[in-house]
Design a protein around this motif. Sequence first.
Motif, PDB file in Angstrom:
ATOM      1  N   PHE A 161      -1.052  91.445  45.821  1.00  0.00           N
ATOM      2  CA  PHE A 161      -0.057  90.432  46.173  1.00  0.00           C
ATOM      3  C   PHE A 161       0.945  91.062  47.134  1.00  0.00           C
ATOM      4  CE2 PHE A 161       3.789  87.925  44.235  1.00  0.00           C
ATOM      5  CZ  PHE A 161       3.904  87.174  45.401  1.00  0.00           C
ATOM      6  N   PHE A 162       0.938  90.589  48.395  1.00  0.00           N
ATOM      7  CA  PHE A 162       1.904  91.007  49.405  1.00  0.00           C
ATOM      8  C   PHE A 162       2.989  89.937  49.481  1.00  0.00           C
ATOM      9  CE2 PHE A 162      -1.397  93.831  50.426  1.00  0.00           C
ATOM     10  CZ  PHE A 162      -1.099  94.654  51.508  1.00  0.00           C
ATOM     11  N   LEU A 163       4.214  90.294  49.161  1.00  0.00           N
ATOM     12  CA  LEU A 163       5.318  89.339  49.251  1.00  0.00           C
ATOM     13  C   LEU A 163       6.150  89.644  50.487  1.00  0.00           C
ATOM     14  CD1 LEU A 163       7.067  87.036  48.216  1.00  0.00           C
ATOM     15  CD2 LEU A 163       8.296  88.699  46.785  1.00  0.00           C
ATOM     16  N   GLU A 164       6.213  88.662  51.393  1.00  0.00           N
ATOM     17  CA  GLU A 164       7.036  88.771  52.598  1.00  0.00           C
ATOM     18  C   GLU A 164       8.369  88.084  52.325  1.00  0.00           C
ATOM     19  OE1 GLU A 164       7.079  87.342  57.305  1.00  0.00           O
ATOM     20  OE2 GLU A 164       5.355  86.869  56.035  1.00  0.00           O
ATOM     21  N   ILE A 165       9.449  88.813  52.517  1.00  0.00           N
ATOM     22  CA  ILE A 165      10.782  88.262  52.279  1.00  0.00           C
ATOM     23  C   ILE A 165      11.531  88.167  53.601  1.00  0.00           C
ATOM     24  CG2 ILE A 165      12.972  88.525  51.060  1.00  0.00           C
ATOM     25  CD1 ILE A 165      11.449  90.248  48.991  1.00  0.00           C
ATOM     26  N   VAL A 166      11.971  86.968  53.935  1.00  0.00           N
ATOM     27  CA  VAL A 166      12.820  86.755  55.111  1.00  0.00           C
ATOM     28  C   VAL A 166      14.181  86.295  54.600  1.00  0.00           C
ATOM     29  CG1 VAL A 166      13.180  85.392  57.197  1.00  0.00           C
ATOM     30  CG2 VAL A 166      10.894  86.245  56.653  1.00  0.00           C
ATOM     31  N   THR A 167      15.198  87.091  54.863  1.00  0.00           N
ATOM     32  CA  THR A 167      16.522  86.783  54.327  1.00  0.00           C
ATOM     33  C   THR A 167      17.297  85.853  55.252  1.00  0.00           C
ATOM     34  OG1 THR A 167      17.471  88.758  55.367  1.00  0.00           O
ATOM     35  CG2 THR A 167      16.630  88.994  53.107  1.00  0.00           C
ATOM     36  N   TYR A 168      18.303  85.219  54.679  1.00  0.00           N
ATOM     37  CA  TYR A 168      19.189  84.340  55.440  1.00  0.00           C
ATOM     38  C   TYR A 168      20.505  84.217  54.689  1.00  0.00           C
ATOM     39  CZ  TYR A 168      18.007  80.637  52.063  1.00  0.00           C
ATOM     40  OH  TYR A 168      17.838  79.901  50.917  1.00  0.00           O
ATOM     41  N   ASP A 169      21.454  83.529  55.280  1.00  0.00           N
ATOM     42  CA  ASP A 169      22.743  83.244  54.651  1.00  0.00           C
ATOM     43  C   ASP A 169      22.894  81.737  54.593  1.00  0.00           C
ATOM     44  OD1 ASP A 169      25.387  82.890  53.914  1.00  0.00           O
ATOM     45  OD2 ASP A 169      26.136  84.529  55.157  1.00  0.00           O
ATOM     46  N   ALA A 170      22.953  81.193  53.394  1.00  0.00           N
ATOM     47  CA  ALA A 170      23.054  79.739  53.216  1.00  0.00           C
ATOM     48  C   ALA A 170      24.320  79.174  53.844  1.00  0.00           C
ATOM     49  CB  ALA A 170      23.004  79.391  51.728  1.00  0.00           C
ATOM     50  N   ASN A 172      25.624  80.395  56.750  1.00  0.00           N
ATOM     51  CA  ASN A 172      25.683  80.745  58.166  1.00  0.00           C
ATOM     52  C   ASN A 172      24.285  80.670  58.765  1.00  0.00           C
ATOM     53  OD1 ASN A 172      26.106  81.848  60.713  1.00  0.00           O
ATOM     54  ND2 ASN A 172      26.462  83.927  59.972  1.00  0.00           N
ATOM     55  N   GLU A 173      24.059  79.687  59.612  1.00  0.00           N
ATOM     56  CA  GLU A 173      22.729  79.474  60.188  1.00  0.00           C
ATOM     57  C   GLU A 173      22.381  80.475  61.282  1.00  0.00           C
ATOM     58  OE1 GLU A 173      20.242  77.166  59.483  1.00  0.00           O
ATOM     59  OE2 GLU A 173      21.419  76.796  57.684  1.00  0.00           O
ATOM     60  N   ASP A 174      23.376  81.135  61.845  1.00  0.00           N
ATOM     61  CA  ASP A 174      23.140  82.023  62.989  1.00  0.00           C
ATOM     62  C   ASP A 174      22.725  83.419  62.513  1.00  0.00           C
ATOM     63  OD1 ASP A 174      23.023  83.262  65.423  1.00  0.00           O
ATOM     64  OD2 ASP A 174      25.199  83.328  65.741  1.00  0.00           O
ATOM     65  N   VAL A 175      21.425  83.599  62.258  1.00  0.00           N
ATOM     66  CA  VAL A 175      20.957  84.892  61.745  1.00  0.00           C
ATOM     67  C   VAL A 175      20.883  85.958  62.838  1.00  0.00           C
ATOM     68  CG1 VAL A 175      19.680  83.907  59.807  1.00  0.00           C
ATOM     69  CG2 VAL A 175      18.533  84.224  62.020  1.00  0.00           C
ATOM     70  N   LYS A 176      21.109  85.578  64.088  1.00  0.00           N
ATOM     71  CA  LYS A 176      21.075  86.556  65.177  1.00  0.00           C
ATOM     72  C   LYS A 176      22.467  87.014  65.598  1.00  0.00           C
ATOM     73  CE  LYS A 176      16.634  85.043  67.082  1.00  0.00           C
ATOM     74  NZ  LYS A 176      15.906  84.578  68.286  1.00  0.00           N
ATOM     75  N   GLY A 177      23.498  86.414  65.022  1.00  0.00           N
ATOM     76  CA  GLY A 177      24.868  86.716  65.416  1.00  0.00           C
ATOM     77  C   GLY A 177      25.455  87.917  64.700  1.00  0.00           C
ATOM     78  N   THR A 178      26.667  88.280  65.120  1.00  0.00           N
ATOM     79  CA  THR A 178      27.320  89.466  64.565  1.00  0.00           C
ATOM     80  C   THR A 178      27.699  89.285  63.100  1.00  0.00           C
ATOM     81  OG1 THR A 178      29.453  88.682  65.389  1.00  0.00           O
ATOM     82  CG2 THR A 178      28.242  90.210  66.789  1.00  0.00           C
ATOM     83  N   GLU A 179      28.113  88.082  62.700  1.00  0.00           N
ATOM     84  CA  GLU A 179      28.546  87.887  61.320  1.00  0.00           C
ATOM     85  C   GLU A 179      27.381  88.093  60.348  1.00  0.00           C
ATOM     86  OE1 GLU A 179      31.724  87.644  60.259  1.00  0.00           O
ATOM     87  OE2 GLU A 179      32.017  88.085  62.389  1.00  0.00           O
ATOM     88  N   TYR A 180      26.214  87.600  60.730  1.00  0.00           N
ATOM     89  CA  TYR A 180      25.062  87.824  59.849  1.00  0.00           C
ATOM     90  C   TYR A 180      24.640  89.296  59.883  1.00  0.00           C
ATOM     91  CZ  TYR A 180      20.808  87.501  57.254  1.00  0.00           C
ATOM     92  OH  TYR A 180      19.855  87.718  56.279  1.00  0.00           O
ATOM     93  N   ALA A 181      24.744  89.920  61.042  1.00  0.00           N
ATOM     94  CA  ALA A 181      24.392  91.339  61.141  1.00  0.00           C
ATOM     95  C   ALA A 181      25.214  92.175  60.152  1.00  0.00           C
ATOM     96  CB  ALA A 181      24.623  91.839  62.569  1.00  0.00           C
TER      97      ALA A 181
END
Length: 330
Positions: A161-170, A172-181
């Motif tokens: 079982f390979f589990l791929e996890i992609v994180t996010y912030d509920a 803050n939609e901008d996962v490429k911005g400085t705040e998410y970084a």
Amino acid sequence: MLKLTKNKVEALNRLSDEKGIIGALAIDQRGSLKKMIAAGSTTDIGDKGIIRFKELVSEELTPYATSILLDPEYGLPAAKVRDKNAGLLVAYEKTGYDATEPGRLPDLLPEWSVKRLKAAGADAIKFLLYYDVDEDSKINVQKHVFMERVGSECLAEDIPFFLEIVTYDAQNEDVKGTEYAKVKPHKVIEAMKEFSKSDYNVDVLKMEVPVNMNYVEGYAEGETVYNKQEALDYFKEQSNATELPFIFLSAGVSAKLFQETLKFAKEAGSTFNGVLCGRATWSEGVSPFATKGEEAGRDWLRSVGKQNIEKLNEVLKKTATSWNDKIVLK
């Protein structure tokens, strides 16, 4: 140490090189790949186009990869034309998530089960989970229970079982911005800790790197969020957060940046066990395929695509460690 059955060890060997390092090619994209092909095509290529592009990628690039990740909706024809020495991972999740509902809740492909995917030739099952460790506990409990069920299915069928996890912030939609970084290390490392628990029966974690490399001192073109030592420390903390084998996903970055990221991980002392690299390897081949046709796509894969994967393999040899160091036979 992770205890694995003989069948699971044999399956992992089929997915890896002789040293126990995974250099897998990922092309289980569905909706996003359709959009990529449609954006470059003057005609509607449709389902046949996405199936054919996956076949080309499999034919041309699996001789240089240890394995390939495909989806059962469009990818099984590509599985049949992969190199005889390349293992097969198959995705079990529905593509995307329902954006009208909170929580990015996971769902299974209704026509498939782990048993059926194994019968179709899968050496391992991959499931993609979107996860925010700080989201409402009612949402996360649903995800925990869901992953327990998938893990139990894999356990019953004695398949990795390979589990791929992609994180996010509920929040803050901008996962490429400085705040998410700024919060990404926390999100990635805590998710890794949670799903390393034995409740989920995960055998290999497929993870993001713990920082956004575009904001690391020495890699950033503009604003920095982490100095070099901070970033190195996060990579080491991530590696220490699990006893499970784990591999890195490319997350759509360029081939060059992904290769540099692996070198950075090695410098940090990360004991990652390989990669499942997708768009960084083949994405630029979509345009010639869509605009000029099959042979143009094939020519790109045979030249630049092959070069991308060979360069990645060279980096892996110098940076990744064997998953054999993290497992014992049951």
